[in-house]
Motif scaffolding. Structure first.
Motif, mmCIF file in Angstrom:
data_model
loop_
_atom_site.group_PDB
_atom_site.id
_atom_site.type_symbol
_atom_site.label_atom_id
_atom_site.label_comp_id
_atom_site.label_asym_id
_atom_site.label_seq_id
_atom_site.Cartn_x
_atom_site.Cartn_y
_atom_site.Cartn_z
ATOM 1 N N PRO A 32 -5.837 -8.794 -9.391
ATOM 2 C CA PRO A 32 -6.221 -8.128 -8.142
ATOM 3 C C PRO A 32 -5.024 -7.989 -7.203
ATOM 4 C CG PRO A 32 -7.793 -9.853 -8.718
ATOM 5 C CD PRO A 32 -6.635 -10.016 -9.643
ATOM 6 N N VAL A 33 -4.879 -6.816 -6.588
ATOM 7 C CA VAL A 33 -3.816 -6.556 -5.617
ATOM 8 C C VAL A 33 -4.474 -6.140 -4.310
ATOM 9 C CG1 VAL A 33 -1.781 -5.187 -5.042
ATOM 10 C CG2 VAL A 33 -2.194 -5.887 -7.430
ATOM 11 N N HIS A 34 -4.060 -6.781 -3.219
ATOM 12 C CA HIS A 34 -4.614 -6.512 -1.898
ATOM 13 C C HIS A 34 -3.486 -6.071 -0.963
ATOM 14 C CE1 HIS A 34 -8.262 -8.857 -3.080
ATOM 15 N NE2 HIS A 34 -7.363 -9.547 -3.757
ATOM 16 N N VAL A 35 -3.713 -5.036 -0.190
ATOM 17 C CA VAL A 35 -2.763 -4.587 0.823
ATOM 18 C C VAL A 35 -3.402 -4.813 2.190
ATOM 19 C CG1 VAL A 35 -1.500 -2.623 1.771
ATOM 20 C CG2 VAL A 35 -1.720 -2.885 -0.710
ATOM 21 N N ILE A 36 -2.732 -5.594 3.042
ATOM 22 C CA ILE A 36 -3.222 -5.879 4.388
ATOM 23 C C ILE A 36 -2.176 -5.357 5.367
ATOM 24 C CG2 ILE A 36 -3.943 -7.666 6.017
ATOM 25 C CD1 ILE A 36 -4.655 -9.430 3.629
ATOM 26 N N HIS A 37 -2.590 -4.485 6.297
ATOM 27 C CA HIS A 37 -1.610 -3.822 7.158
ATOM 28 C C HIS A 37 -2.217 -3.537 8.527
ATOM 29 C CE1 HIS A 37 2.399 -1.877 6.304
ATOM 30 N NE2 HIS A 37 2.210 -1.530 7.574
ATOM 31 N N GLY A 38 -1.443 -3.803 9.576
ATOM 32 C CA GLY A 38 -1.875 -3.500 10.930
ATOM 33 C C GLY A 38 -1.721 -2.029 11.247
ATOM 34 N N ASP A 39 -2.695 -1.449 11.945
ATOM 35 C CA ASP A 39 -2.623 -0.014 12.224
ATOM 36 C C ASP A 39 -1.733 0.311 13.423
ATOM 37 O OD1 ASP A 39 -4.198 -0.797 14.354
ATOM 38 O OD2 ASP A 39 -5.943 0.399 13.781
ATOM 39 N N LYS A 40 -1.136 -0.719 14.070
ATOM 40 C CA LYS A 40 -0.190 -0.507 15.160
ATOM 41 C C LYS A 40 1.220 -0.944 14.754
ATOM 42 C CE LYS A 40 -3.452 0.885 17.930
ATOM 43 N NZ LYS A 40 -3.594 2.328 18.250
ATOM 44 N N ASP A 41 1.480 -0.979 13.472
ATOM 45 C CA ASP A 41 2.779 -1.405 12.958
ATOM 46 C C ASP A 41 3.805 -0.299 13.182
ATOM 47 O OD1 ASP A 41 4.971 -2.276 11.457
ATOM 48 O OD2 ASP A 41 3.717 -3.178 9.909
ATOM 49 N N GLN B 20 -0.645 6.732 -4.504
ATOM 50 C CA GLN B 20 0.190 7.300 -5.559
ATOM 51 C C GLN B 20 0.404 6.352 -6.737
ATOM 52 O OE1 GLN B 20 3.798 8.456 -3.535
ATOM 53 N NE2 GLN B 20 2.888 10.323 -2.676
ATOM 54 N N THR B 21 -0.010 5.103 -6.593
ATOM 55 C CA THR B 21 0.188 4.127 -7.657
ATOM 56 C C THR B 21 -0.944 4.197 -8.685
ATOM 57 O OG1 THR B 21 1.379 2.608 -6.196
ATOM 58 C CG2 THR B 21 0.454 1.680 -8.214
ATOM 59 N N ARG B 22 -0.584 4.394 -9.943
ATOM 60 C CA ARG B 22 -1.570 4.392 -11.022
ATOM 61 C C ARG B 22 -1.713 2.966 -11.545
ATOM 62 N NH1 ARG B 22 -0.306 9.866 -14.611
ATOM 63 N NH2 ARG B 22 -0.648 11.366 -12.906
ATOM 64 N N ALA B 23 -2.518 2.196 -10.844
ATOM 65 C CA ALA B 23 -2.701 0.793 -11.183
ATOM 66 C C ALA B 23 -3.771 0.630 -12.256
ATOM 67 C CB ALA B 23 -3.084 0.008 -9.939
ATOM 68 N N ARG B 24 -3.720 -0.507 -12.939
ATOM 69 C CA ARG B 24 -4.705 -0.796 -13.978
ATOM 70 C C ARG B 24 -6.075 -1.121 -13.395
ATOM 71 N NH1 ARG B 24 -2.521 -1.791 -19.101
ATOM 72 N NH2 ARG B 24 -0.237 -1.796 -19.151
ATOM 73 N N ARG B 25 -6.102 -1.535 -12.137
ATOM 74 C CA ARG B 25 -7.353 -1.780 -11.441
ATOM 75 C C ARG B 25 -7.164 -1.351 -9.995
ATOM 76 N NH1 ARG B 25 -8.471 -8.005 -12.182
ATOM 77 N NH2 ARG B 25 -10.226 -7.486 -10.843
ATOM 78 N N PRO B 26 -8.235 -0.980 -9.301
ATOM 79 C CA PRO B 26 -8.099 -0.476 -7.933
ATOM 80 C C PRO B 26 -7.413 -1.482 -7.010
ATOM 81 C CG PRO B 26 -10.303 -0.055 -8.777
ATOM 82 C CD PRO B 26 -9.638 -0.955 -9.771
ATOM 83 N N ILE B 27 -6.548 -0.983 -6.121
ATOM 84 C CA ILE B 27 -5.888 -1.801 -5.114
ATOM 85 C C ILE B 27 -6.743 -1.782 -3.847
ATOM 86 C CG2 ILE B 27 -3.834 -2.075 -3.682
ATOM 87 C CD1 ILE B 27 -2.221 -0.763 -5.903
#
Length: 303
Positions: free
Chosen positions: A219-228, A242-249
């Motif tokens: 599992p890959v998780h992306v955590i990002h602030g919307d005021k960055d 754009q990343t063709r991952a083996r499982r959804p990110i």
């Protein structure tokens, strides 16, 4: 009561200058704020046969915690800024945060520009105790390095988190700082100099990041602030799309948050990281259904 470490781009930059002037590797030594039973600084051997010693802070635990959180910090790489998060971590979790090669108390003194070399050097951080699993967190510039670490060490990482990931394109604050730093490379302290060079040279290495993400099975998780305004959230969203991952990110947008998600209070950050730990489903033994039998041993007809 612990003192507040300098936060934000300007205050961290000034702290780095003050640190260099005083000859310290820590801007505010963690030992001044926490006993070593809560937050402890350690030295570990780098991987890849490089012969370096790395400096890191850890949460000592008498009993093995089921999950170990490994944090690879950004640029500049200063583990001490995670000290409040380590101190607030529950006893059933462990954490280690490293000063990356070329920063703070970690060797070498020279700049290490290749993210593949950094990933090899940091691989020993992934060593876990029997029965323990690893949640690997890459913060800002460290997100690309953590992705390579996960891909290079199959079976050692249970889940990967890209926290405020920096992926080659800067926001307005970062562009201004990089431009200024590039003109002052000869006079700014080492850690700031290395940070400017790292960030400037990252775009040429992003193919390694994309290849690693496409091969990961965890599992890959992306955590990002919307005021960055240092690493814009739109760049992280585009990378995921754009990343063709083996499982959804999984992408988590943090409303109102800036680039420094490890700022105090640390509760929301720890809760977000806890949400990235896979929940183990309870095991249930299912016995096969047997046909209903009549008194004489023959199967009963079903309507």
């Amino acid at each position: 009561m612990t003192r507040k470490r300098p936060r934000g781009v300007w205050s961290m930059g000034w702290a780095c200058i003050a640190c260099a002037a005083s000859g310290r590797t820590e801007h505010v030594p963690t030992a001044d704020d926490y006993p070593d039973t809560i937050v402890r600084r350690v030295r570990i051997d780098a991987g890849g046969g490089l012969g370096w010693k790395l400096s890191a802070i850890v949460t000592p635990r008498e009993k093995t915690a089921p999950w170990k959180v490994v944090v690879v910090t950004g640029a500049p790489s200063w583990a001490e800024y995670w000290a409040p998060a380590l101190a607030a971590l529950p006893q059933d979790r462990e954490m280690i945060v490293v000063d990356r090669p070329g920063y703070a108390g970690s060797e070498p003194v020279e700049y290490v520009g290749d993210i593949r070399v950094q990933a090899k050097a940091l691989a020993p951080l992934l060593k876990a105790r029997p029965g323990q699993k690893v949640l690997l967190v890459g913060q800002s510039y460290g997100a690309a390095i953590a992705s390579l670490m996960a891909e290079q060490n199959p079976g050692k990482v249970a889940a990967l988190v890209l926290l405020s990931g920096y992926f080659g394109e800067s926001g307005p604050t970062a562009r201004w700082l990089i431009g200024l730093g590039s003109r002052l490379l000869r006079v700014i302290p080492r850690d700031l100099r290395h940070a400017v060079i790292e960030v400037s040279g990252q775009p040429a290495q992003l193919d390694h990041l994309r290849a690693a993400l496409s091969r990961l099975r965890i599992p890959v998780h992306v955590i990002h602030g919307d005021k960055d305004d240092f690493a814009p959230i739109e760049i992280a969203e585009r990378l995921v799309a754009q990343t063709r991952a083996r499982r959804p990110i999984r992408f988590e947008r943090v409303a109102g948050a800036n680039h420094f998600l490890n700022d105090e209070p640390v509760g929301p950050l720890l809760a977000a990281l806890e949400g990235c730990i896979p929940v183990r489903k309870p095991f249930r033994l299912r016995l096969p259904r047997l046909p209903a039998m009549s008194w004489f041993g023959a199967p009963q007809a079903r309507a």
